[in-house]
Design a protein around this motif. Sequence first.
Motif, short mmCIF file in Angstrom:
data_model
loop_
_atom_site.label_atom_id
_atom_site.label_comp_id
_atom_site.label_asym_id
_atom_site.label_seq_id
_atom_site.Cartn_x
_atom_site.Cartn_y
_atom_site.Cartn_z
N GLY A 150 -53.13 56.66 -0.43
CA GLY A 150 -54.21 56.17 -1.28
C GLY A 150 -55.44 57.05 -1.35
O GLY A 150 -56.00 57.25 -2.42
N THR A 437 -51.15 47.41 -5.95
CA THR A 437 -52.02 47.89 -4.90
C THR A 437 -51.91 46.98 -3.69
O THR A 437 -51.53 45.81 -3.80
N TYR A 460 -50.61 52.07 -5.81
CA TYR A 460 -51.97 52.61 -5.66
C TYR A 460 -52.56 51.98 -4.40
O TYR A 460 -53.28 50.99 -4.48
#
Length: 793
Positions: A150, A437, A460
């Motif tokens: 990340g 995410t 992500y």
Amino acid sequence: MKLKNVYKKSKVIILNSYYSYYYYNAKLNKKLILVESKNGSDLAGNMFHILLELSRPEYEDYTVCLSVLESKRESIQNQLDKYGIKNVQMIRTNSYNYYKYLAIAKYLFTDTSFNRSYVKKEGQVITNTWHGTPLKKMGRDVADRAYAMGNVQRNLLIADYLIYPNDYMKEKMVDAYMLRGLYDGTILNEGYPRNSVFFHKEIGQDIKRELGLEDKQVFIYMPTWRGTVTKKNTEHLLAVTEYHLKPLDKKLKDNQVLYVKLHPFVSKDVDYSKYKHIKPYPDQYDAYEFMNMCDCLITDYSSVFYDFANTGKKVILFAYDETEYIGERGLYVSLDSLPFPVVKSVKDLVRELNSPKKYDDTQFLKECCTYDGPGAAERICKHVIKGEKVCREEKLPKNGKDTVIMFGSALAKNGLTTSLLNLFNNIDLKKRNYFVTFNEHALRKTPLRAAQIPEEVGIYPMSSSESFTLLEAIAYTLYFKLDKENEFTEKYLDRLYKREWKKQFGDVHFDHAIQFAGYEKKAINLFQRFEGSKSIYVHNDMVAEMKTRANQHYLTLKNAYQKYDKVAVVTRDIVPPTLEISGREDNIVVVNNCHAHNEIIRKANEPLTFDVDTKCNITQQELEGILAGDKKKFITIGRFSPEKGHMMLMKAFEKFSAKYKDVYLIIIGGHGVLYNQTLEYANNSEANIIIIKSMKNPMPVLKQCDFFMLSSYYEGLGLTLLEADALGIPTMSTDIPGPQGFVKDHGGYLVETSEKGLKNGMIAFMKGEVKAMNVNYDEYNREAVEHFDSLFE
């Protein structure tokens, strides 16, 4: 220890407060440039040559700051002095001054990434050169490290300029870090600054003369760092290195010199005095200027060969541990596909050192050194700082589809993850650009969870927790710990989470944000600050969650359900408790979870397998024998938590077993606070109760059971109920909101939420009164997808 932690946290908060003051209040200094190489641990390669360029008279009216770790200050100062670089102000990495300059510098250059607390300020111009053409797999291409990418990913996405010296590298970086569709900056198809030196032969000749090596054949050995920084691995690497250097030294000729550039963890312990022809790399020289002097490069899996190939000189790959190394990391291309000779022994290495270059690297240079040439640093600095368009610019194309960011929690073995994966299994993934995410730290112990996400869906990872200022920490404590809500808490929590969004996602444009997990107060508050269409899922009766498990924060839920554009409840039965929390009805929509019935059938036909972390109070062989036998098998699947009612179910089963003795109860759970208590009760029971914890694929067990029971006190929907039905297994559920509506709609069997109710249901099954619902899941999923698509209307 507690006082030490308090001191540490307080120090971080004060540092964040200092940084945030300049972030919010100080104007950008248009004449200030911050350069950082490998997080301050080095001054090498691209950043060194950028710094050399910035020392020219053209930039004398700029202040140039270099981020340096305190432990590296002396060696880097020596390097600056050697090259006559005078206009650089060294600042200690992660110091107060560092954070000040990080917040006010107009121009920032890095070859890796800035630290995790950095937030790009409007107007800042970031140039990321990276530090080499990738041979080893990177980013999402490394399955067990993808969860941790990340910080690199966000640093690439916030960069205004990405430097790529060849299209091969561009393709690998863009795909590995999923920049396509997200990156709005500019790619500069430009040579690496460090590689420009290879087009100035005189620089290498000067160094050779300076070191008195004009009559010598000079080689350099630059192997990849292997392992970790632990003492054990360091000693092993040292032993392996010396195992090769000793015979190599004996076989080198007197007119040959081998310089060795190892990782500092190993090089500091190597005794070079015992070698006649081998010397340590003199670190006062820039590595690329020094390489320019060498007649041959010896490396292995280091990307340095992509750079050195520009010299036209020989490259040898000494891959003595190729099978082991590649098995751990993986390469984008096989070594055999490269033009360079690959050797496995010192004998073969010496033979190649004494042989002229025989291979043709014309195509390799064309593909992997495409844009390298003289003057790269000069052009990059002119382009970025002076605004002169002297580099080849490129923008990544967009596909015109909406981009959706979804929070998937920890991707654990639970119903939330199942429902997310089922959704991806049913929706048209080409209709929109989807990204999932999650918090990096949540996957640290189980990194392969990220591999569950389909390849068509981007990931992500969020790479850090909140970076509080002092006032924000106070507001956080008042709001979350003391349940105080006022103008002060609203102001500073709003500021905190808006900055956190910018820290995690920069200026990446998302059209929609979906807090799919519906849990985790920090993620709920973060997504609430998204400036665009936002939805939050409700997978459970959250009023009951607060009463039973005390695992939710009421103020967070109330504000979220009021302020998100849409609140997606997974079944109509949990509309009332959701409405009770929010008091707002107009934004509540029913979005049924999809059901991957075909996938369930496929998994059910796989062999029964215990995972490495599976725990069971009988052996796998014993379980297989029971499942293959004629005795009835009852089953439930759900985490070992109070709301699942496992204790009530076991007590009901014990009473049932007083009459029906030849029946087994199997309870499968992924995790939960009641596991030990459940196991102990089962082991002390006279009834036939089997407890299984953590089974990646429980479907082969479920398929061989006769009756599925959902014994929950409260539930969202209960996807395991649908899984059992998809396999044609008769099911029953406690009569609770969530499964209640679904079971009634499809003619299923409901019982009172009590030991008596569950016992009566078991008896009813034995009498043949409970049947499979046999739902049409193709039709069910079509409706569920329509519900999901309504979130974007």
